[in-house]
Design a protein around this motif. Structure first.
Motif, PDB file in Angstrom:
ATOM      1  N   GLY A   1       0.900  -1.389  -0.126  1.00  0.00           N
ATOM      2  CA  GLY A   1      -0.172  -0.039  -0.031  1.00  0.00           C
ATOM      3  C   GLY A   1       0.657   1.229  -0.050  1.00  0.00           C
ATOM      4  O   GLY A   1       0.283   2.248  -0.708  1.00  0.00           O
ATOM      5  N   ASN A   2       2.045   1.355   0.645  1.00  0.00           N
ATOM      6  CA  ASN A   2       2.962   2.396   0.585  1.00  0.00           C
ATOM      7  C   ASN A   2       3.459   2.843  -0.593  1.00  0.00           C
ATOM      8  O   ASN A   2       3.793   3.782  -0.969  1.00  0.00           O
ATOM      9  CB  ASN A   2       4.097   2.038   1.704  1.00  0.00           C
ATOM     10  CG  ASN A   2       3.456   2.079   3.111  1.00  0.00           C
ATOM     11  OD1 ASN A   2       2.511   2.477   3.452  1.00  0.00           O
ATOM     12  ND2 ASN A   2       4.630   1.562   3.908  1.00  0.00           N
ATOM     13  N   ALA A   3       3.538   1.539  -1.459  1.00  0.00           N
ATOM     14  CA  ALA A   3       4.104   1.930  -2.797  1.00  0.00           C
ATOM     15  C   ALA A   3       3.180   2.658  -3.807  1.00  0.00           C
ATOM     16  O   ALA A   3       3.600   3.140  -4.706  1.00  0.00           O
ATOM     17  CB  ALA A   3       4.246   0.541  -3.428  1.00  0.00           C
ATOM     18  N   LYS A   4       1.948   2.796  -3.422  1.00  0.00           N
ATOM     19  CA  LYS A   4       1.165   3.819  -4.231  1.00  0.00           C
ATOM     20  C   LYS A   4       1.641   5.297  -4.319  1.00  0.00           C
ATOM     21  O   LYS A   4       1.320   5.935  -5.214  1.00  0.00           O
ATOM     22  CB  LYS A   4      -0.378   4.046  -3.323  1.00  0.00           C
ATOM     23  CG  LYS A   4      -1.202   2.741  -3.671  1.00  0.00           C
ATOM     24  CD  LYS A   4      -2.366   3.008  -3.070  1.00  0.00           C
ATOM     25  CE  LYS A   4      -3.325   1.816  -3.287  1.00  0.00           C
ATOM     26  NZ  LYS A   4      -4.923   2.005  -2.900  1.00  0.00           N
ATOM     27  N   LEU A   5       2.541   5.863  -3.220  1.00  0.00           N
ATOM     28  CA  LEU A   5       2.995   7.110  -3.339  1.00  0.00           C
ATOM     29  C   LEU A   5       4.045   7.254  -4.495  1.00  0.00           C
ATOM     30  O   LEU A   5       4.436   8.433  -5.100  1.00  0.00           O
ATOM     31  CB  LEU A   5       3.690   7.761  -2.017  1.00  0.00           C
ATOM     32  CG  LEU A   5       4.534   6.846  -1.623  1.00  0.00           C
ATOM     33  CD1 LEU A   5       6.167   7.697  -2.003  1.00  0.00           C
ATOM     34  CD2 LEU A   5       4.885   7.089  -0.095  1.00  0.00           C
ATOM     35  N   ALA A   6       4.417   6.173  -5.016  1.00  0.00           N
ATOM     36  CA  ALA A   6       5.747   5.996  -6.046  1.00  0.00           C
ATOM     37  C   ALA A   6       5.118   6.400  -7.291  1.00  0.00           C
ATOM     38  O   ALA A   6       3.933   6.127  -7.755  1.00  0.00           O
ATOM     39  CB  ALA A   6       6.430   4.700  -6.094  1.00  0.00           C
ATOM     40  N   ASP A   7       5.939   7.050  -8.166  1.00  0.00           N
ATOM     41  CA  ASP A   7       5.686   7.278  -9.560  1.00  0.00           C
ATOM     42  C   ASP A   7       5.742   6.043 -10.334  1.00  0.00           C
ATOM     43  O   ASP A   7       5.273   5.719 -11.379  1.00  0.00           O
ATOM     44  CB  ASP A   7       6.509   8.641  -9.994  1.00  0.00           C
ATOM     45  CG  ASP A   7       6.661   9.856  -9.257  1.00  0.00           C
ATOM     46  OD1 ASP A   7       5.543  10.359  -9.293  1.00  0.00           O
ATOM     47  OD2 ASP A   7       7.737   9.931  -8.677  1.00  0.00           O
ATOM     48  N   ARG A   8       6.695   4.909  -9.658  1.00  0.00           N
ATOM     49  CA  ARG A   8       7.011   3.966 -10.643  1.00  0.00           C
ATOM     50  C   ARG A   8       7.337   2.911  -9.574  1.00  0.00           C
ATOM     51  O   ARG A   8       8.148   3.209  -8.478  1.00  0.00           O
ATOM     52  CB  ARG A   8       8.276   4.211 -11.692  1.00  0.00           C
ATOM     53  CG  ARG A   8       8.517   3.055 -12.399  1.00  0.00           C
ATOM     54  CD  ARG A   8       9.394   3.557 -13.651  1.00  0.00           C
ATOM     55  NE  ARG A   8      10.349   4.397 -13.207  1.00  0.00           N
ATOM     56  CZ  ARG A   8      11.789   4.153 -13.772  1.00  0.00           C
ATOM     57  NH1 ARG A   8      12.103   2.972 -14.053  1.00  0.00           N
ATOM     58  NH2 ARG A   8      12.618   5.116 -13.197  1.00  0.00           N
ATOM     59  N   ILE A   9       7.061   1.513  -9.996  1.00  0.00           N
ATOM     60  CA  ILE A   9       7.554   0.571  -9.098  1.00  0.00           C
ATOM     61  C   ILE A   9       8.375  -0.615  -9.871  1.00  0.00           C
ATOM     62  O   ILE A   9       7.820  -0.956 -11.153  1.00  0.00           O
ATOM     63  CB  ILE A   9       6.107  -0.065  -8.628  1.00  0.00           C
ATOM     64  CG1 ILE A   9       5.237   0.630  -7.890  1.00  0.00           C
ATOM     65  CG2 ILE A   9       6.575  -1.543  -7.888  1.00  0.00           C
ATOM     66  CD1 ILE A   9       3.953   0.178  -7.382  1.00  0.00           C
ATOM     67  N   LEU A  10       9.381  -1.071  -9.266  1.00  0.00           N
ATOM     68  CA  LEU A  10      10.110  -1.903  -9.854  1.00  0.00           C
ATOM     69  C   LEU A  10       9.940  -3.228  -9.057  1.00  0.00           C
ATOM     70  O   LEU A  10       9.934  -3.146  -7.732  1.00  0.00           O
ATOM     71  CB  LEU A  10      11.664  -1.843  -9.581  1.00  0.00           C
ATOM     72  CG  LEU A  10      12.141  -0.125 -10.190  1.00  0.00           C
ATOM     73  CD1 LEU A  10      13.587  -0.089 -10.096  1.00  0.00           C
ATOM     74  CD2 LEU A  10      11.744  -0.391 -11.960  1.00  0.00           C
ATOM     75  N   VAL A  11       9.556  -4.272  -9.709  1.00  0.00           N
ATOM     76  CA  VAL A  11       9.565  -5.444  -8.664  1.00  0.00           C
ATOM     77  C   VAL A  11      10.670  -6.621  -9.059  1.00  0.00           C
ATOM     78  O   VAL A  11      10.827  -7.037 -10.378  1.00  0.00           O
ATOM     79  CB  VAL A  11       8.052  -6.322  -9.183  1.00  0.00           C
ATOM     80  CG1 VAL A  11       7.958  -7.540  -8.487  1.00  0.00           C
ATOM     81  CG2 VAL A  11       6.999  -5.372  -9.152  1.00  0.00           C
ATOM     82  N   LEU A  12      11.191  -6.935  -8.402  1.00  0.00           N
ATOM     83  CA  LEU A  12      12.550  -7.741  -8.243  1.00  0.00           C
ATOM     84  C   LEU A  12      12.212  -9.185  -7.916  1.00  0.00           C
ATOM     85  O   LEU A  12      11.496  -9.455  -6.753  1.00  0.00           O
ATOM     86  CB  LEU A  12      13.737  -7.171  -7.599  1.00  0.00           C
ATOM     87  CG  LEU A  12      14.566  -6.320  -8.007  1.00  0.00           C
ATOM     88  CD1 LEU A  12      13.990  -5.174  -8.470  1.00  0.00           C
ATOM     89  CD2 LEU A  12      15.663  -6.054  -7.307  1.00  0.00           C
ATOM     90  N   ASP A  13      12.586 -10.064  -8.704  1.00  0.00           N
ATOM     91  CA  ASP A  13      12.788 -11.600  -8.142  1.00  0.00           C
ATOM     92  C   ASP A  13      14.215 -12.380  -8.538  1.00  0.00           C
ATOM     93  O   ASP A  13      14.311 -12.174  -9.955  1.00  0.00           O
ATOM     94  CB  ASP A  13      11.430 -12.190  -8.815  1.00  0.00           C
ATOM     95  CG  ASP A  13      11.181 -13.537  -8.522  1.00  0.00           C
ATOM     96  OD1 ASP A  13      11.280 -14.020  -7.313  1.00  0.00           O
ATOM     97  OD2 ASP A  13      10.597 -14.365  -9.216  1.00  0.00           O
TER      98      ASP A  13
END
Length: 646
Positions: free
Chosen positions: A595-607
């Protein structure tokens, strides 16, 4: 530190069998054992002048005035020692000649006066030498410690992942600890040399034939001292990994951070058993070294005794044949005793100095190279980055069985952007942040990171770090005052207003108002007057520290789980502060709370070290993939149905 899972082939099948591993410190390329095995008397003789110069150089750097006075006192003591021996000859000559006793005493009075005065001056100089050495030695030790700390902090962060660096640090630390004793041994060698020179001069005037016999008492002692030095040094190297394991076991048992688990998990007997096993291995090696050294010393003592018998036999021969008089023989007796003591002092203290010099070599090698990892980057001074670009980045930690932490990362970050980094534990998030902030450098062939088109390896390290503000997962809880925990000494004049402004963004100011002395409260529980904060309180301080730094020098702001210990109100305050600060800097946020990631302009998902998804929160939430899976898991709050009564 190496703690890998080892396998070896069995002789019968050639297949791999597993072995239990223990905590051990070792590294390839360690040449100290070879150096220790090459110790010889010739090597010691060649090295002693260098070691004495090095010891005096350390002392001179720490306290030049006291060092000069120490050397002058040593020289004067030797001069008065020679004067006392010559006065002894005059006294015995006067007392042993024919005639009335009263005339003998009258004739001996000048020599007796000189002898008494020399003894008094030597006693006074001895006190001066002891006082000056006691003044210089701790200063030398402090200078060595400071130099070692500075060198350690000048190493690349990646050094801490290398077993070789950890071992070289320990070796250098042992070398730094020897510096006070090194000065004492060097001083003793100088004193013994001066005493020997004085006695040799007297013997040469009495009869030159006595001089060769001094070697009879010196050679066996010298050879034995060198061999025992080699035995003990090699034993120290052999047990180095075990002694390091003891320190680690001890630290884990007494450290406050694990004290609750030591008790609740009842781990004390288990760890103490491992401690005793490691200690037993050390005792086995040191006992064997003690026995070997004792045998060498016994043989040397027998040889030295035989040499002493020959020396005194030669003196009796010279007296009986009338080659020297009885008075001269008495003086020769004192001179021989002084000379033998000087030789043995030179040899014994020289061997001890040489052994300590081996550790000192480790110390100076570390200062020169910072354990082989000294920061040596470019000289370009960067400003706040407008763009950070990552190309084909791959990174692997040292270790035979380590998989790559990052694999083929391509990424571009822009000023004013807030980027959230999401992923499982161990997906490479923290490693990526350390590389982006210049704490790690890309490995050879492992891709590239540039700040505004310039590779990070070409940038001045301190200037680069000046542009970075971080909140790591394991943030420091500095034993400093509350205000100092925020500004860390980086302020101009009175820091109160800037510190308070940064603290207000996190709510740390509210905690400080409840402290006994406000901003001047020492945050170090267990120390006199110290206070302790809760986990959330310390996290607010850590975030305030990063915000204070980034407000003074906007550049790259990195926050790795900055709200993990905070209540919803404090978390809300910090997230809004990040959004407000975003326009002037590049902001990276690692969070497990999607939910905190909503403030980001972009999200990177690492795996598994790769970027598997990128996009806005809405895009990723509506698309099948790892982010959507993690989001569903976080939203799922169902629990198994309660067990029904039978």
């Amino acid at each position: 530190m190496t703690d890998t899972h080892s396998t070896t082939p069995t002789p019968e099948t050639g297949q791999q069998t597993e072995h239990d591993e223990e905590l051990r410190y070792s590294f390839p390329g360690d040449k100290r054992a070879t150096a220790g095995a090459s110790i010889s008397t010739t090597t010691m003789v060649r090295r002693l002048p260098q070691l004495i110069r090095r010891s005096l150089a350390l002392a001179w750097h720490a306290d030049p005035r006291s060092t000069l006075l120490l050397l002058l006192a040593q020289a004067a003591s030797g001069v008065f020692g020679a004067v006392a021996l010559y006065a002894t000859t005059g006294t015995l000559t006067a007392l042993l000649r024919p005639g009335p006793v009263s005339e003998h005493l009258h004739a001996a009075a000048p020599s007796l006066t000189l002898l008494t005065a020399s003894a008094a001056f030597r006693a006074a100089l001895g006190i001066a030498v002891t006082t000056l050495a006691g003044r210089v030695a701790p200063r030398v030790n402090r200078e060595a410690d400071l130099a070692l700390i500075e060198a350690g902090c000048s190493a690349e962060l990646a050094a801490y992942d290398e077993p070789a660096y950890n071992e070289r640090w320990e070796a250098a630390d042992r070398g730094a600890a020897t510096t006070p004793d090194l000065l004492t041994s060097a001083q003793d060698v100088i004193a013994s040399t001066v005493s020997l020179a004085a006695a040799t001069g007297v013997l040469a005037t009495l009869h030159p034939l006595l001089l060769p016999f001094l070697l009879l008492g010196a050679v066996p002692t010298a050879v034995a001292a060198v061999r025992t030095a080699r035995i003990h040094y090699l034993a120290s190297i052999t047990t180095g990994d075990e002694r390091q394991a003891l320190r680690i076991y001890r630290w884990y048992l007494i450290d406050k951070g694990r004290a609750d688990q030591v008790r609740s998990d009842q781990v004390l007997p288990f760890i103490l058993d491992k401690y005793r096993q490691a200690e037993a291995r050390i005792v086995t090696v040191t006992d064997r070294a003690g026995r070997d050294a004792a045998r060498v010393s016994l043989l040397a003592a027998l040889a030295t005794g035989a040499g002493a018998a020959l020396m005194w036999g030669a003196l009796l021969y010279l007296v009986s044949t009338g080659r020297i008089g009885l008075a001269a023989a008495g003086s020769a007796t004192f001179a021989l005793r002084t000379a033998v003591g000087g030789v043995q002092g030179m040899v014994g203290n020289g061997a001890r100095l040489y052994r300590m010099g081996l550790y000192l070599d480790d110390f100076f090698a570390f200062l020169d190279e910072a354990g082989g990892h000294r920061i040596t980057r470019g000289e370009i001074v960067p400003g706040p980055p407008k763009t950070i670009e990552v190309t084909a980045l791959t990174y692997t930690y040292p270790g035979e069985q380590q998989d790559a932490a990052l694999r083929g990362i391509d990424l571009t970050l822009h000023r004013g952007e807030v980027v959230a980094v999401i992923g499982h534990n161990g997906s490479g998030k923290s490693t990526l942040l350390k590389l982006l902030s210049g704490l790690y450098l890309p490995q050879d062939g492992g891709g590239q990171i540039t700040w505004d088109g310039i590779p990070v390896a070409d940038l001045d390290a301190d200037a680069l770090f000046e542009q970075v503000a971080r909140v790591p997962q394991e943030f420091a809880r500095w034993p400093l005052r509350a205000a100092e925990n925020v500004h860390l000494g980086r302020h101009d004049g009175d820091p109160d207003e800037e510190v308070k402004a940064a603290a207000a963004l996190t709510g740390f100011d509210e905690i400080v108002r409840k402290l006994r002395s406000g901003w001047r409260t020492l945050l170090a529980q267990g120390w006199q007057g110290g206070a302790e904060l809760s986990g959330g309180g310390w996290q607010r301080a850590a975030v305030a520290r990063a915000l204070y730094r980034t407000c003074r020098q906007p550049g790259l702001l990195i926050l790795d789980e900055p709200t993990s210990d905070l209540d919803p109100r404090a978390e809300h305050r910090i997230l809004h502060a990040l959004r407000a600060l975003a326009p002037d800097r590049i902001t990276l946020l690692v969070t497990h709370n999607l939910g905190n990631a909503k403030l980001a302009d972009r999200i990177l998902v690492l795996d598994q070290g790769r970027i598997v998804q990128t996009g806005t929160w809405d895009e990723l939430a509506s698309t099948e993939g790892l982010f959507h899976e993690l989001l569903d898991l976080q939203r799922d709050r169902t629990v198994p149905a309660p067990r029904t009564a039978l």
